[in-house]
Design an enzyme around this catalytic site. Structure first.
Site, PDB file in Angstrom:
ATOM      1  N   SER A 133       4.876  -4.301   3.390  1.00 34.37           N
ATOM      2  CA  SER A 133       3.827  -5.208   2.908  1.00 34.37           C
ATOM      3  C   SER A 133       4.415  -6.400   2.179  1.00 34.37           C
ATOM      4  O   SER A 133       5.472  -6.295   1.554  1.00 34.37           O
ATOM      5  CB  SER A 133       2.926  -4.419   1.938  1.00 34.37           C
ATOM      6  OG  SER A 133       2.127  -5.309   1.191  1.00 34.37           O
ATOM      7  N   TYR A 142       1.019   0.058  -5.748  1.00 31.48           N
ATOM      8  CA  TYR A 142       1.013   0.033  -4.266  1.00 31.48           C
ATOM      9  C   TYR A 142       2.252  -0.725  -3.779  1.00 31.48           C
ATOM     10  O   TYR A 142       3.019  -0.210  -2.972  1.00 31.48           O
ATOM     11  CB  TYR A 142      -0.252  -0.646  -3.735  1.00 31.48           C
ATOM     12  CG  TYR A 142      -0.102  -1.037  -2.280  1.00 31.48           C
ATOM     13  CD1 TYR A 142       0.151  -2.361  -1.907  1.00 31.48           C
ATOM     14  CD2 TYR A 142      -0.153  -0.087  -1.274  1.00 31.48           C
ATOM     15  CE1 TYR A 142       0.339  -2.717  -0.592  1.00 31.48           C
ATOM     16  CE2 TYR A 142       0.029  -0.433   0.049  1.00 31.48           C
ATOM     17  CZ  TYR A 142       0.272  -1.749   0.386  1.00 31.48           C
ATOM     18  OH  TYR A 142       0.466  -2.099   1.700  1.00 31.48           O
ATOM     19  N   LYS A 170       5.904   0.469  -1.642  1.00 31.77           N
ATOM     20  CA  LYS A 170       6.479  -0.172  -0.455  1.00 31.77           C
ATOM     21  C   LYS A 170       7.911  -0.648  -0.722  1.00 31.77           C
ATOM     22  O   LYS A 170       8.775  -0.561   0.143  1.00 31.77           O
ATOM     23  CB  LYS A 170       5.596  -1.331   0.009  1.00 31.77           C
ATOM     24  CG  LYS A 170       4.236  -0.893   0.539  1.00 31.77           C
ATOM     25  CD  LYS A 170       4.366   0.047   1.738  1.00 31.77           C
ATOM     26  CE  LYS A 170       3.009   0.457   2.287  1.00 31.77           C
ATOM     27  NZ  LYS A 170       3.117   1.378   3.444  1.00 31.77           N
ATOM     28  N   VAL A 228     -15.511 -13.529  -6.811  1.00 35.34           N
ATOM     29  CA  VAL A 228     -14.174 -14.117  -6.670  1.00 35.34           C
ATOM     30  C   VAL A 228     -13.430 -13.803  -7.964  1.00 35.34           C
ATOM     31  O   VAL A 228     -13.886 -14.182  -9.052  1.00 35.34           O
ATOM     32  CB  VAL A 228     -14.261 -15.638  -6.444  1.00 35.34           C
ATOM     33  CG1 VAL A 228     -12.876 -16.285  -6.541  1.00 35.34           C
ATOM     34  CG2 VAL A 228     -14.892 -15.938  -5.088  1.00 35.34           C
TER      35      VAL A 228
END
Ligand code: WQD
Length: 338
Positions: free
Chosen positions: A124, A149, A153, A216
């Site tokens: 990623s 996360y 990776k 957002v």
């Protein structure tokens, strides 16, 4: 050749199985269905005519995954299976370390035990953290990952780099940027697990009236419009890169022990620009809210993809409007067949 696809019931896994089948490969699907059911396998069959059986196996159970390898002659592995939500990983780091790392270690153990020669790893752009230079190349120095996360990776890549030095297998590590959109047939697409944390499914579900609001997260970043910048890449372009990576590994006698490739379009798009692109293709005006920044987000990241173009002949085909259009078509198909 037969390719074992872990996480094959998922978003990128299902699209990759379609591409592999269309390019003459046999596929074996392994997925514990913790984050996705088997509904996308029906879509894979609709597109390719191939019925795929899923081995419902938790990759953290080594004995269980060994039994799958004993049932089939497997030539290559594409390892997708992992949890992948940046913001969930901030809330649940231990869940991410346990699931993502133990499952990868078990797949690497099977690679050695069963003499598998080709291994493609789902990595990623999160490994770059807040890079000093963008666009990033595969040689860009990795900063500290902004989320657990991304850290799983980074560790996953480091494990492969160490193992590749002593293994007879060869590895390709694919660093996805932001996978979005759906297969043009609208037979497969993204099926978020619970409330979507990713931007595009949040947009399409809000537009379809399946979400009460669209937020957002931050418009005070040091970017051209204050919102984060990402490199959105169509999931079918990502899928085809996996087929090209397997082609490369199986046809290149003197391949390096491992290669790392960026899978992005090379175009940085802000969150607000992505929303506007969706409004343009859907004809819908989205009344979104602005909230504070989301922990774990990097400010801006997009790819230099020259190495994937030159090494495996990858050419991304879909532009931002096509990404949004196929995402919207998929959402409408889901709404019509819940
Ligand atoms: C993108 C931007 C959010 C939702 C993803 C995958 C990850 C990895 C990288 C493959 C951020 C903003 C989001 C919303 C928002 N891909 N946003 N409102 O975090 O870049 O990570 O791509 O490995 O697996 O998850 O993607 O879509 O969650 O966020 O404003 O409702 O959109 O703050 O700036 P992210 P994302």
């Amino acid at each position: 050749m037969t390719i074992l696809v872990t996480g094959g019931c998922g978003y990128i896994g299902s699209h990759t199985m379609v591409d592999l089948i269309e390019n003459g490969y046999e596929v074996i699907c392994v997925d514990n269905n913790s984050r996705s059911g088997t509904q996308l396998l029906q879509g894979v069959k609709k597109i390719t005519g191939k019925g795929i059986i899923n081995h419902k196996v938790d990759l953290c159970d080594y004995t269980a995954i060994q039994s799958v390898f004993r049932q089939h002659k497997i030539d290559g592995i594409i390892h997708f299976a992992a949890f992948k939500s940046v913001d969930e990983s901030v809330r649940e780091p231990l869940l991410y370390f346990q699931n993502n790392l133990v499952s990868q270690i078990n797949m690497l153990r099977c690679t050695e035990e069963f003499g598998i020669k080709h291994f493609v790893f789902s990595s990623s752009c999160s490994v770059y953290g807040n890079a000093d230079e963008i666009p990033v190349t595969e040689e860009t120095l990795l900063k500290k990952a902004e989320s657990p996360y991304g850290r799983t990776k980074q560790i996953g890549e480091e494990m492969i780099m160490d193992i590749a030095k002593v293994s007879s297998a060869k590895f390709v590590l694919l660093r996805y940027f932001n996978p979005v959109g759906a297969h043009p047939s609208a037979a497969i697409g993204e099926v978020p697990f619970g409330k979507p944390s990713n931007l595009v499914p949040a947009i399409t579900q809000f537009a379809a009236g399946r979400l009460p609001g669209l937020t957002v997260f931050g418009n005070d970043y040091n970017t051209r419009d204050g919102s984060c910048i990402r490199d959105f890449i169509h999931v079918s372009d990502i899928a085809h890169a996996h087929t090209l990576a397997i082609n490369y590994l199986s046809r290149t006698a003197n391949a390096a022990a491992y290669e790392i490739l960026n899978l992005g379009t090379g175009n940085g798009v802000t969150v607000l620009e992505a929303i506007r692109a969706f409004e343009k293709i859907s004809g819908k005006k989205l009344d979104f809210a602005i909230a504070g920044r989301r922990p774990g987000d990097v400010v801006a990241v997009y790819a230099n993809n020259n190495k994937a173009r030159s090494l495996i002949g990858w050419q991304p085909k879909y532009d931002l409007e096509a990404m949004m259009r196929t995402a919207w078509q998929w959402e409408q198909a889901l709404s019509n067949n819940p």
